[in-house]
Design an enzyme around this catalytic site. Structure first.
Site, PDB file in Angstrom:
ATOM      1  N   HIS A 154       0.828  -1.205   0.000  1.00  0.00           N
ATOM      2  CA  HIS A 154       0.000   0.000   0.000  1.00  0.00           C
ATOM      3  C   HIS A 154       0.860   1.252   0.000  1.00  0.00           C
ATOM      4  O   HIS A 154       2.095   1.184  -0.012  1.00  0.00           O
ATOM      5  CB  HIS A 154      -0.955  -0.001   1.199  1.00  0.00           C
ATOM      6  CG  HIS A 154      -0.298  -0.076   2.540  1.00  0.00           C
ATOM      7  ND1 HIS A 154       0.517   0.913   3.046  1.00  0.00           N
ATOM      8  CD2 HIS A 154      -0.337  -1.042   3.502  1.00  0.00           C
ATOM      9  CE1 HIS A 154       0.948   0.574   4.253  1.00  0.00           C
ATOM     10  NE2 HIS A 154       0.449  -0.615   4.553  1.00  0.00           N
ATOM     11  N   CYS A 162       3.447  -4.826   6.537  1.00  0.00           N
ATOM     12  CA  CYS A 162       3.140  -4.658   5.114  1.00  0.00           C
ATOM     13  C   CYS A 162       4.370  -4.175   4.353  1.00  0.00           C
ATOM     14  O   CYS A 162       5.415  -3.901   4.928  1.00  0.00           O
ATOM     15  CB  CYS A 162       1.994  -3.661   4.933  1.00  0.00           C
ATOM     16  SG  CYS A 162       0.436  -4.175   5.696  1.00  0.00           S
TER      17      CYS A 162
END
Length: 497
Positions: A154, A162
């Site tokens: 992202h 992430c």
């Protein structure tokens, strides 16, 4: 030619999104892919020119590779010969954890392994600008009892397990994935590694307890390297199996189960022979480097991931953490961070001598020319973003008005609408560690995913490909030329039938 490619992309997008509206009860993936201005940003003209030079089509299949130690994300794209070639390499703004696979929920580890990304995993309403779900845990992870959820690639340069890019970077990466789906690719493969699977790195990390796992996923890397095709991935006996095919004279394809005994299968001779040859060469070179005295990498504790040096150089007292430049990478020559580094970025801490074990001598990173800070001003007003937006006025508009907005031709309202502040979480939610991302929206109901305060900035971002950077060039491989099916796509254009 570039203009014609852009027009073709917009027309194709309009047709497919319109078809998704008409067939809402059958297939909602087309709608979820591109339902706002951010998700409809076109592929930058410079990238389209690069595709043309490498004999690639705008909507041909893609493949993504991630490397933690080098802090790089590679986009590979199928050329007209049917082989994958490197289109562009992006520096990763932030990843968290250590080198090694994700084991359990809350360990802050970014996953490693092979994952499949479908249209349903693309999130145009991300709290972190745009995102896609890695698909962790896969069948292999589940067979080992590994846990975790909502592990994303992202924007926002913020990571709790992430792979975080800048907003400008994820907008470009998202557009490439979107176009591949519009071209008929049913899913694209994501390969996540601790480092590039070179003999030098294997020698350096030879004593790491994760080495058996890394050798297993290196085999998948080797299949891709020798074939330039997306390797077919199966699981059995709690291990990965690559490019398995049914044995001679078998009437049915083998059926795999990650927790069960492996069925009878073979690997095609042309692939098996090439992989064996590469592995023998790599093993011999690794042994030579060890005999030469290659130092063992230190085992780290208390370190939270890494950041590419080009971003660390733009953050006050920034550190690359566990990231270090790869051999021959042109990304180390970048003079300016590609995209906006937000003021709330939390760079990894520099390694501390009392937290490290291993040989005392360690090569240091070469200095990076300091770039002008690109962080948003600290005084910028704070805002809260949520993953799932509330229903828009699109539901009350006419079909063509709605369709125009879906392909990025609508008014400015879609691009500038702000998200209302979310309500406080319930007491039971407060006990759980905050998740960095929410899944791709499935319904119109908005479930807030409150994120720490971030500097407000407009939703649309300029392309990182079209922003000139002194002495910086994409790390590219000459590619070249009619798209043929790879062994992971039974029907390349089945999505538009």
């Amino acid at each position: 030619m570039i203009n014609r490619s852009l027009v073709r992309a917009l027309v194709t997008s309009a047709i497919l999104v319109g078809a998704g509206v008409l067939m809402a009860g059958c297939n909602s993936d087309g709608i979820s892919l591109a339902n706002n201005a951010k998700a409809n940003q076109p592929v930058p003209p410079k990238l389209i020119a690069d595709m043309t030079a490498k004999n690639m089509d705008l909507q041909s299949p893609i493949l993504v590779r991630l490397f933690k130690q080098e802090a790089e994300l590679e986009i590979w794209k199928q050329d007209r010969s049917g082989r994958f070639a490197l289109l562009k390499t992006y520096p990763i703004c932030r990843w968290s954890g250590d080198l090694g696979p994700k084991i359990r929920e809350g360990d802050r580890q970014a996953p490693e392994g092979f994952y499949s990304i479908s249209p349903a995993q693309m999130n145009p309403q991300s709290a972190y600008y745009l995102s896609f779900n890695t698909g962790y845990p896969n069948a292999f992870d589940k067979a080992l009892g590994r846990t975790g959820s909502q592990l994303m690639v992202h924007g926002d340069c913020s990571s709790r397990g992430c792979y975080a890019m800048t907003d400008e970077q994820i907008a470009e990466i998202y557009s490439l994935g979107r176009e591949s789906f519009f071209g008929g690719q049913k899913s694209f493969q994501l390969q996540a590694y601790p480092f590039k699977m070179t003999p030098a790195n294997m020698a350096k990390h030879r004593n790491n307890p994760h080495m058996p796992f890394w050798k297993m996923i290196k085999e998948g890397n080797d299949h891709f390297e020798v074939t330039r095709q997306e390797p077919k991935v199966d699981f059995c006996e709690k291990k990965y199996v690559f490019d398995a095919a049914k044995p001679p004279n078998a009437t049915k394809d083998p059926v795999f189960d990650a927790s069960s005994k492996c069925p009878a299968y073979v690997i095609p001779d042309e692939i098996a022979d090439a992989v064996r040859e590469k592995q023998a060469t790599d093993i011999a070179e690794t042994a030579r480097l060890i005999a030469k005295g290659t130092p063992v990498a230190r085992i780290n504790t208390g370190i939270d991931g890494g950041m590419h040096r080009v971003f660390a150089a733009s953050v006050p007292e920034g550190s690359t953490g566990l990231s270090e430049p790869g051999d021959g990478s042109t990304l180390s020559l970048m003079a300016r961070a590609p995209g906006t580094v937000p003021s709330h970025v939390n760079p990894p801490k520099a390694p501390s001598e009392n937290l490290l074990r291993g040989p005392p001598e360690q090569p240091k990173l070469a200095a990076v020319p300091a770039a002008a800070p690109v962080a948003a001003p600290a005084s910028a007003p704070a805002s809260t973003r949520v993953a799932n937006a509330a229903p828009t006025t699109e539901q009350n508009d006419g079909f063509f008005s709605s369709l125009a907005r879906k392909v990025g031709l609508g008014g400015a309202a879609d691009a500038t609408a702000s998200t209302p502040p979310s309500k406080p979480k319930a007491a039971t939610e407060a006990k759980q560690p905050p998740r960095p991302e929410a899944a791709a929206p499935k319904t119109t109901a908005a479930k807030p995913d409150v994120k720490h305060a971030a500097a407000a900035r407009p939703p649309l971002k300029p392309s990182v490909s079209d922003t000139p950077a002194p002495a910086a060039k994409d790390n590219q491989v000459a590619g070249s030329a009619p798209i043929v099916s790879t062994n992971s796509f039974d029907s390349r254009f089945g999505a538009v039938k």
